[in-house]
Design a protein around this motif. Structure first.
Motif, PDB file in Angstrom:
ATOM      1  N   LEU A 231      19.591  27.905  49.268  1.00 33.51           N
ATOM      2  CA  LEU A 231      20.267  27.962  47.978  1.00 33.51           C
ATOM      3  C   LEU A 231      21.077  29.244  47.813  1.00 33.51           C
ATOM      4  O   LEU A 231      22.164  29.229  47.232  1.00 33.51           O
ATOM      5  CB  LEU A 231      19.225  27.864  46.855  1.00 33.51           C
ATOM      6  N   MET A 232      20.542  30.344  48.345  1.00 33.59           N
ATOM      7  CA  MET A 232      21.202  31.652  48.227  1.00 33.59           C
ATOM      8  C   MET A 232      21.179  32.348  49.574  1.00 33.59           C
ATOM      9  O   MET A 232      20.420  31.966  50.469  1.00 33.59           O
ATOM     10  CB  MET A 232      20.487  32.524  47.192  1.00 33.59           C
ATOM     11  N   ASP A 233      22.000  33.378  49.705  1.00 31.58           N
ATOM     12  CA  ASP A 233      21.982  34.174  50.935  1.00 31.58           C
ATOM     13  C   ASP A 233      20.651  34.895  51.091  1.00 31.58           C
ATOM     14  O   ASP A 233      20.148  35.054  52.198  1.00 31.58           O
ATOM     15  CB  ASP A 233      23.139  35.174  50.934  1.00 31.58           C
ATOM     16  N   ASN A 234      20.091  35.336  49.978  1.00 30.01           N
ATOM     17  CA  ASN A 234      18.787  36.006  49.995  1.00 30.01           C
ATOM     18  C   ASN A 234      17.794  35.145  49.227  1.00 30.01           C
ATOM     19  O   ASN A 234      17.772  35.149  47.992  1.00 30.01           O
ATOM     20  CB  ASN A 234      18.888  37.401  49.373  1.00 30.01           C
ATOM     21  N   GLU A 235      16.981  34.394  49.936  1.00 30.47           N
ATOM     22  CA  GLU A 235      16.048  33.460  49.301  1.00 30.47           C
ATOM     23  C   GLU A 235      14.874  34.159  48.617  1.00 30.47           C
ATOM     24  O   GLU A 235      14.086  33.521  47.923  1.00 30.47           O
ATOM     25  CB  GLU A 235      15.520  32.467  50.340  1.00 30.47           C
ATOM     26  N   GLU A 236      14.769  35.469  48.801  1.00 32.03           N
ATOM     27  CA  GLU A 236      13.677  36.216  48.167  1.00 32.03           C
ATOM     28  C   GLU A 236      13.994  36.539  46.710  1.00 32.03           C
ATOM     29  O   GLU A 236      13.103  36.884  45.937  1.00 32.03           O
ATOM     30  CB  GLU A 236      13.402  37.518  48.939  1.00 32.03           C
ATOM     31  N   GLU A 237      15.253  36.452  46.326  1.00 28.78           N
ATOM     32  CA  GLU A 237      15.656  36.805  44.968  1.00 28.78           C
ATOM     33  C   GLU A 237      15.448  35.650  44.000  1.00 28.78           C
ATOM     34  O   GLU A 237      15.339  34.482  44.402  1.00 28.78           O
ATOM     35  CB  GLU A 237      17.127  37.233  44.955  1.00 28.78           C
ATOM     36  N   VAL A 238      15.422  35.982  42.720  1.00 23.53           N
ATOM     37  CA  VAL A 238      15.374  34.959  41.677  1.00 23.53           C
ATOM     38  C   VAL A 238      16.776  34.371  41.534  1.00 23.53           C
ATOM     39  O   VAL A 238      17.768  35.112  41.501  1.00 23.53           O
ATOM     40  CB  VAL A 238      14.901  35.567  40.336  1.00 23.53           C
ATOM     41  N   PHE A 239      16.846  33.058  41.429  1.00 20.91           N
ATOM     42  CA  PHE A 239      18.150  32.403  41.394  1.00 20.91           C
ATOM     43  C   PHE A 239      18.844  32.557  40.051  1.00 20.91           C
ATOM     44  O   PHE A 239      18.239  32.451  38.987  1.00 20.91           O
ATOM     45  CB  PHE A 239      18.006  30.901  41.695  1.00 20.91           C
ATOM     46  N   ASP A 240      20.143  32.839  40.111  1.00 17.93           N
ATOM     47  CA  ASP A 240      21.036  32.596  38.988  1.00 17.93           C
ATOM     48  C   ASP A 240      22.339  32.079  39.573  1.00 17.93           C
ATOM     49  O   ASP A 240      22.591  32.211  40.775  1.00 17.93           O
ATOM     50  CB  ASP A 240      21.234  33.835  38.107  1.00 17.93           C
ATOM     51  N   PHE A 241      23.179  31.452  38.756  1.00 17.45           N
ATOM     52  CA  PHE A 241      24.357  30.765  39.276  1.00 17.45           C
ATOM     53  C   PHE A 241      25.360  31.712  39.938  1.00 17.45           C
ATOM     54  O   PHE A 241      26.152  31.299  40.770  1.00 17.45           O
ATOM     55  CB  PHE A 241      25.030  29.951  38.167  1.00 17.45           C
ATOM     56  N   GLY A 242      25.307  32.975  39.575  1.00 18.45           N
ATOM     57  CA  GLY A 242      26.180  33.945  40.221  1.00 18.45           C
ATOM     58  C   GLY A 242      25.829  34.182  41.674  1.00 18.45           C
ATOM     59  O   GLY A 242      26.648  34.716  42.433  1.00 18.45           O
ATOM     60  N   LYS A 243      24.621  33.796  42.098  1.00 19.86           N
ATOM     61  CA  LYS A 243      24.178  33.985  43.473  1.00 19.86           C
ATOM     62  C   LYS A 243      24.320  32.717  44.310  1.00 19.86           C
ATOM     63  O   LYS A 243      23.954  32.706  45.493  1.00 19.86           O
ATOM     64  CB  LYS A 243      22.722  34.451  43.499  1.00 19.86           C
ATOM     65  N   ALA A 244      24.821  31.647  43.718  1.00 20.29           N
ATOM     66  CA  ALA A 244      25.020  30.403  44.457  1.00 20.29           C
ATOM     67  C   ALA A 244      26.023  30.632  45.583  1.00 20.29           C
ATOM     68  O   ALA A 244      26.886  31.523  45.509  1.00 20.29           O
ATOM     69  CB  ALA A 244      25.509  29.304  43.527  1.00 20.29           C
ATOM     70  N   ARG A 245      25.957  29.802  46.619  1.00 20.02           N
ATOM     71  CA  ARG A 245      26.786  29.998  47.800  1.00 20.02           C
ATOM     72  C   ARG A 245      28.146  29.303  47.690  1.00 20.02           C
ATOM     73  O   ARG A 245      28.901  29.253  48.646  1.00 20.02           O
ATOM     74  CB  ARG A 245      26.024  29.548  49.040  1.00 20.02           C
ATOM     75  N   THR A 246      28.428  28.736  46.535  1.00 19.21           N
ATOM     76  CA  THR A 246      29.762  28.278  46.192  1.00 19.21           C
ATOM     77  C   THR A 246      30.044  28.705  44.760  1.00 19.21           C
ATOM     78  O   THR A 246      29.117  29.060  44.017  1.00 19.21           O
ATOM     79  CB  THR A 246      29.901  26.753  46.356  1.00 19.21           C
ATOM     80  N   ASP A 247      31.293  28.680  44.360  1.00 13.55           N
ATOM     81  CA  ASP A 247      31.668  29.160  43.024  1.00 13.55           C
ATOM     82  C   ASP A 247      31.205  28.182  41.950  1.00 13.55           C
ATOM     83  O   ASP A 247      31.515  26.986  42.007  1.00 13.55           O
ATOM     84  CB  ASP A 247      33.183  29.340  42.943  1.00 13.55           C
ATOM     85  N   VAL A 248      30.455  28.687  40.964  1.00 16.84           N
ATOM     86  CA  VAL A 248      29.976  27.874  39.846  1.00 16.84           C
ATOM     87  C   VAL A 248      30.388  28.544  38.545  1.00 16.84           C
ATOM     88  O   VAL A 248      30.155  29.744  38.353  1.00 16.84           O
ATOM     89  CB  VAL A 248      28.439  27.703  39.862  1.00 16.84           C
ATOM     90  N   SER A 249      30.999  27.781  37.657  1.00 19.96           N
ATOM     91  CA  SER A 249      31.392  28.319  36.352  1.00 19.96           C
ATOM     92  C   SER A 249      30.953  27.373  35.251  1.00 19.96           C
ATOM     93  O   SER A 249      30.741  26.172  35.475  1.00 19.96           O
ATOM     94  CB  SER A 249      32.910  28.549  36.293  1.00 19.96           C
TER      95      SER A 249
END
Length: 275
Positions: A231-249
Protein backbone atom coordinates in the motif's frame (compact mmCIF):
# COMPACT_ATOMS: atom_id res chain seq x y z
CA UNK A 1 -15.62 -9.39 -60.58
CA UNK A 2 -14.04 -12.06 -62.80
CA UNK A 3 -14.46 -9.73 -65.78
CA UNK A 4 -12.64 -6.95 -63.90
CA UNK A 5 -9.78 -9.31 -63.06
CA UNK A 6 -9.48 -10.46 -66.68
CA UNK A 7 -9.44 -6.82 -67.76
CA UNK A 8 -6.58 -6.14 -65.36
CA UNK A 9 -4.63 -9.12 -66.66
CA UNK A 10 -5.05 -7.92 -70.26
CA UNK A 11 -4.30 -4.27 -69.49
CA UNK A 12 -0.98 -2.48 -70.02
CA UNK A 13 -0.34 -2.58 -66.26
CA UNK A 14 -0.95 -6.31 -66.16
CA UNK A 15 1.31 -6.95 -69.16
CA UNK A 16 4.05 -4.77 -67.68
CA UNK A 17 4.30 -6.70 -64.40
CA UNK A 18 4.21 -10.16 -66.00
CA UNK A 19 8.02 -10.14 -66.55
CA UNK A 20 8.51 -9.22 -62.87
CA UNK A 21 6.30 -12.11 -61.79
CA UNK A 22 8.24 -14.45 -64.09
CA UNK A 23 11.56 -13.35 -62.58
CA UNK A 24 10.21 -13.75 -59.04
CA UNK A 25 8.91 -17.22 -59.85
CA UNK A 26 12.29 -18.25 -61.32
CA UNK A 27 14.21 -16.99 -58.27
CA UNK A 28 11.86 -18.54 -55.68
CA UNK A 29 10.63 -21.72 -57.33
CA UNK A 30 13.05 -22.24 -60.23
CA UNK A 31 10.14 -22.40 -62.68
CA UNK A 32 9.55 -20.47 -65.85
CA UNK A 33 6.48 -18.28 -66.31
CA UNK A 34 4.38 -16.58 -63.64
CA UNK A 35 2.66 -18.85 -61.10
CA UNK A 36 -0.16 -16.35 -60.61
CA UNK A 37 -1.74 -13.75 -62.85
CA UNK A 38 -1.18 -10.01 -62.24
CA UNK A 39 -4.70 -9.67 -60.82
CA UNK A 40 -4.17 -12.44 -58.26
CA UNK A 41 -0.76 -11.05 -57.33
CA UNK A 42 -2.31 -7.62 -56.75
CA UNK A 43 -5.09 -9.15 -54.64
CA UNK A 44 -2.53 -10.99 -52.51
CA UNK A 45 -0.54 -7.80 -51.95
CA UNK A 46 -3.66 -5.84 -50.98
CA UNK A 47 -4.73 -8.60 -48.59
CA UNK A 48 -1.28 -8.75 -47.00
CA UNK A 49 -1.09 -4.97 -46.51
CA UNK A 50 -4.63 -4.89 -45.09
CA UNK A 51 -3.75 -7.58 -42.54
CA UNK A 52 -0.63 -5.68 -41.47
CA UNK A 53 -2.59 -2.45 -41.02
CA UNK A 54 -5.29 -4.24 -39.03
CA UNK A 55 -2.73 -5.80 -36.70
CA UNK A 56 -1.05 -2.41 -36.21
CA UNK A 57 -4.40 -0.77 -35.41
CA UNK A 58 -5.30 -3.48 -32.89
CA UNK A 59 -1.89 -3.27 -31.26
CA UNK A 60 -2.15 0.52 -30.97
CA UNK A 61 -5.68 0.45 -29.52
CA UNK A 62 -4.74 -2.29 -27.04
CA UNK A 63 -2.07 -0.10 -25.48
CA UNK A 64 -4.10 3.12 -25.49
CA UNK A 65 -5.12 4.43 -22.08
CA UNK A 66 -7.89 7.00 -22.56
CA UNK A 67 -10.70 5.97 -20.20
CA UNK A 68 -12.14 8.02 -17.37
CA UNK A 69 -13.31 5.22 -15.06
CA UNK A 70 -16.17 5.96 -12.65
CA UNK A 71 -16.10 3.70 -9.58
CA UNK A 72 -17.87 3.46 -6.25
CA UNK A 73 -20.56 1.59 -4.36
CA UNK A 74 -24.13 1.34 -5.70
CA UNK A 75 -26.17 4.59 -5.49
CA UNK A 76 -23.10 6.77 -5.01
CA UNK A 77 -23.90 8.88 -8.09
CA UNK A 78 -21.72 7.29 -10.79
CA UNK A 79 -24.46 6.90 -13.40
CA UNK A 80 -25.87 10.35 -12.61
CA UNK A 81 -22.39 11.78 -13.25
CA UNK A 82 -22.05 9.75 -16.45
CA UNK A 83 -25.23 11.26 -17.93
CA UNK A 84 -24.44 14.71 -16.55
CA UNK A 85 -21.19 14.62 -18.50
CA UNK A 86 -22.80 13.06 -21.56
CA UNK A 87 -26.05 15.03 -21.87
CA UNK A 88 -25.81 17.79 -19.26
CA UNK A 89 -29.08 16.58 -17.71
CA UNK A 90 -30.20 14.82 -14.58
CA UNK A 91 -31.01 11.19 -15.14
CA UNK A 92 -33.24 9.00 -12.98
CA UNK A 93 -30.97 6.07 -12.21
CA UNK A 94 -31.38 2.66 -10.67
CA UNK A 95 -28.82 0.17 -9.43
CA UNK A 96 -27.21 -1.21 -12.56
CA UNK A 97 -25.69 -4.63 -13.14
CA UNK A 98 -23.89 -3.55 -16.31
CA UNK A 99 -21.43 -0.79 -17.12
CA UNK A 100 -22.19 2.27 -19.25
CA UNK A 101 -19.45 2.72 -21.84
CA UNK A 102 -19.46 5.63 -24.32
CA UNK A 103 -17.26 8.19 -26.05
CA UNK A 104 -18.70 11.70 -26.37
CA UNK A 105 -18.04 15.43 -26.16
CA UNK A 106 -18.69 16.13 -22.47
CA UNK A 107 -20.95 18.96 -21.34
CA UNK A 108 -18.75 21.44 -19.50
CA UNK A 109 -21.14 24.23 -18.45
CA UNK A 110 -24.61 24.73 -17.00
CA UNK A 111 -25.88 26.15 -20.29
CA UNK A 112 -25.05 22.92 -22.13
CA UNK A 113 -21.80 23.96 -23.80
CA UNK A 114 -19.78 20.94 -24.89
CA UNK A 115 -16.04 20.41 -24.97
CA UNK A 116 -14.34 20.32 -28.34
CA UNK A 117 -12.58 17.14 -27.19
CA UNK A 118 -13.89 13.60 -27.09
CA UNK A 119 -13.96 11.77 -23.76
CA UNK A 120 -14.20 8.01 -23.23
CA UNK A 121 -16.10 7.32 -19.99
CA UNK A 122 -16.88 3.98 -18.37
CA UNK A 123 -19.41 3.93 -15.53
CA UNK A 124 -18.81 0.59 -13.84
CA UNK A 125 -21.51 -1.24 -11.88
CA UNK A 126 -20.91 -0.85 -8.16
CA UNK A 127 -22.09 -4.22 -6.85
CA UNK A 128 -19.39 -6.12 -4.98
CA UNK A 129 -19.81 -9.25 -7.12
CA UNK A 130 -19.12 -7.16 -10.25
CA UNK A 131 -16.01 -5.44 -8.96
CA UNK A 132 -13.78 -7.75 -11.00
CA UNK A 133 -15.48 -6.37 -14.14
CA UNK A 134 -14.56 -2.82 -13.13
CA UNK A 135 -10.92 -3.85 -12.65
CA UNK A 136 -10.82 -5.27 -16.18
CA UNK A 137 -10.93 -1.67 -17.45
CA UNK A 138 -7.75 -0.69 -15.58
CA UNK A 139 -5.37 -1.50 -18.48
CA UNK A 140 -7.05 1.22 -20.60
CA UNK A 141 -7.76 3.66 -17.76
CA UNK A 142 -6.10 7.06 -17.64
CA UNK A 143 -7.82 8.43 -14.51
CA UNK A 144 -10.36 7.28 -11.91
CA UNK A 145 -13.20 9.17 -10.25
CA UNK A 146 -14.30 7.30 -7.13
CA UNK A 147 -17.74 8.38 -5.90
CA UNK A 148 -18.68 8.32 -2.20
CA UNK A 149 -22.28 8.78 -1.09
CA UNK A 150 -21.86 11.27 1.75
CA UNK A 151 -25.41 10.72 3.01
CA UNK A 152 -25.04 7.07 4.01
CA UNK A 153 -21.28 7.16 4.48
CA UNK A 154 -21.38 6.02 8.12
CA UNK A 155 -22.95 2.69 7.14
CA UNK A 156 -20.69 2.19 4.13
CA UNK A 157 -17.33 3.44 5.38
CA UNK A 158 -15.85 -0.07 5.62
CA UNK A 159 -17.00 -1.25 2.13
CA UNK A 160 -15.71 1.99 0.60
CA UNK A 161 -12.37 1.57 2.37
CA UNK A 162 -12.08 -2.02 1.16
CA UNK A 163 -12.78 -0.99 -2.45
CA UNK A 164 -10.19 1.80 -2.23
CA UNK A 165 -7.65 -0.52 -0.60
CA UNK A 166 -8.00 -2.94 -3.53
CA UNK A 167 -7.45 -0.04 -5.94
CA UNK A 168 -4.48 1.43 -4.10
CA UNK A 169 -2.67 -1.94 -3.96
CA UNK A 170 -3.41 -2.90 -7.56
CA UNK A 171 -0.25 -3.14 -9.66
CA UNK A 172 -1.86 -1.53 -12.71
CA UNK A 173 -2.95 1.50 -10.70
CA UNK A 174 0.50 1.86 -9.15
CA UNK A 175 2.69 1.06 -12.16
CA UNK A 176 0.60 3.15 -14.57
CA UNK A 177 0.37 5.96 -11.98
CA UNK A 178 -3.40 6.22 -12.44
CA UNK A 179 -4.61 9.25 -10.42
CA UNK A 180 -7.71 8.82 -8.27
CA UNK A 181 -10.16 11.60 -7.46
CA UNK A 182 -12.37 10.70 -4.48
CA UNK A 183 -15.46 12.87 -4.68
CA UNK A 184 -17.78 13.15 -1.69
CA UNK A 185 -21.13 13.39 -3.46
CA UNK A 186 -24.57 14.62 -2.29
CA UNK A 187 -22.86 17.20 -0.12
CA UNK A 188 -26.07 19.27 0.16
CA UNK A 189 -27.83 16.43 2.02
CA UNK A 190 -24.94 15.09 4.07
CA UNK A 191 -23.76 15.47 7.63
CA UNK A 192 -20.31 14.13 6.73
CA UNK A 193 -17.99 16.55 4.95
CA UNK A 194 -14.81 15.95 2.98
CA UNK A 195 -12.27 16.05 5.82
CA UNK A 196 -14.25 13.75 8.13
CA UNK A 197 -14.85 11.27 5.28
CA UNK A 198 -11.15 11.28 4.41
CA UNK A 199 -10.12 10.65 8.03
CA UNK A 200 -12.66 7.86 8.48
CA UNK A 201 -11.53 6.13 5.29
CA UNK A 202 -7.89 6.29 6.41
CA UNK A 203 -8.80 4.70 9.74
CA UNK A 204 -10.76 1.93 8.03
CA UNK A 205 -7.94 1.24 5.55
CA UNK A 206 -5.50 0.87 8.44
CA UNK A 207 -7.84 -1.74 9.96
CA UNK A 208 -7.95 -3.59 6.65
CA UNK A 209 -4.14 -3.59 6.48
CA UNK A 210 -3.97 -5.47 9.79
CA UNK A 211 -6.61 -7.97 8.68
CA UNK A 212 -5.00 -8.62 5.30
CA UNK A 213 -1.49 -8.92 6.75
CA UNK A 214 -2.73 -11.73 9.01
CA UNK A 215 -4.03 -13.71 6.03
CA UNK A 216 -1.81 -16.23 4.17
CA UNK A 217 -0.01 -15.05 1.05
CA UNK A 218 -1.80 -15.79 -2.24
CA UNK A 219 0.52 -13.97 -4.61
CA UNK A 220 1.06 -17.02 -6.79
CA UNK A 221 -2.66 -17.16 -7.56
CA UNK A 222 -2.88 -13.59 -8.78
CA UNK A 223 -3.19 -12.54 -12.39
CA UNK A 224 0.11 -11.26 -13.79
CA UNK A 225 -1.45 -7.87 -14.66
CA UNK A 226 -3.36 -7.48 -11.39
CA UNK A 227 -0.85 -8.23 -8.67
CA UNK A 228 -1.33 -6.90 -5.17
CA UNK A 229 1.51 -4.58 -4.18
CA UNK A 230 2.34 -2.82 -0.92
CA UNK A 231 0.00 0.00 0.00
CA UNK A 232 2.87 2.37 0.83
CA UNK A 233 6.61 2.55 0.27
CA UNK A 234 7.07 2.17 4.02
CA UNK A 235 4.60 -0.41 5.33
CA UNK A 236 5.65 0.31 8.92
CA UNK A 237 3.96 3.73 8.88
CA UNK A 238 0.34 4.55 9.58
CA UNK A 239 -1.52 5.03 6.32
CA UNK A 240 -2.88 8.30 5.06
CA UNK A 241 -3.79 9.15 1.47
CA UNK A 242 -0.75 11.37 1.08
CA UNK A 243 1.42 8.24 1.40
CA UNK A 244 -0.41 6.25 -1.29
CA UNK A 245 1.73 5.10 -4.21
CA UNK A 246 -0.44 6.93 -6.72
CA UNK A 247 -1.90 10.44 -6.58
CA UNK A 248 -5.13 10.65 -4.55
CA UNK A 249 -7.15 13.82 -4.09
CA UNK A 250 -10.47 14.66 -2.41
CA UNK A 251 -13.23 17.00 -3.59
CA UNK A 252 -16.89 17.60 -2.82
CA UNK A 253 -19.67 17.43 -5.40
CA UNK A 254 -23.41 17.72 -5.92
CA UNK A 255 -23.97 15.97 -9.24
CA UNK A 256 -27.70 16.69 -9.27
CA UNK A 257 -27.02 20.32 -8.40
CA UNK A 258 -24.39 21.06 -11.04
CA UNK A 259 -21.51 21.21 -8.56
CA UNK A 260 -19.04 19.14 -10.60
CA UNK A 261 -16.43 21.76 -11.53
CA UNK A 262 -13.68 19.96 -9.56
CA UNK A 263 -14.44 16.74 -11.45
CA UNK A 264 -14.27 18.61 -14.77
CA UNK A 265 -10.93 20.20 -13.80
CA UNK A 266 -9.54 16.78 -12.84
CA UNK A 267 -10.73 15.35 -16.16
CA UNK A 268 -9.26 18.24 -18.12
CA UNK A 269 -5.92 17.86 -16.36
CA UNK A 270 -5.47 14.13 -16.85
CA UNK A 271 -7.36 13.42 -20.08
CA UNK A 272 -6.48 16.68 -21.82
CA UNK A 273 -10.02 17.76 -22.69
CA UNK A 274 -10.80 21.43 -23.26
CA UNK A 275 -13.10 23.12 -20.75
Amino acid sequence: MSQILRTLDDSAVGKSIEPLLSQLNMRVFGLEGPVVSPSIALALVVTFVSCILLLMRKSKSKGKRDVLLLLGLPNSGKTALFYKLKDGKEFQTATSMKENDATFQPVISKDGQKSRSLLHVVDSAGHERLRHVAFQFLPVTKAIVYMVDSVDFEDNAAPNAEYLYDLLTNSLVINNEIPILITCNKLDLALFKKLSIKKKLENEINKIRKTRSAQPETEGEEDEDHKVLDLMDNEEEVFDFGKARTDVSFVESIVTGDKIEDILNFTAQHLKISI
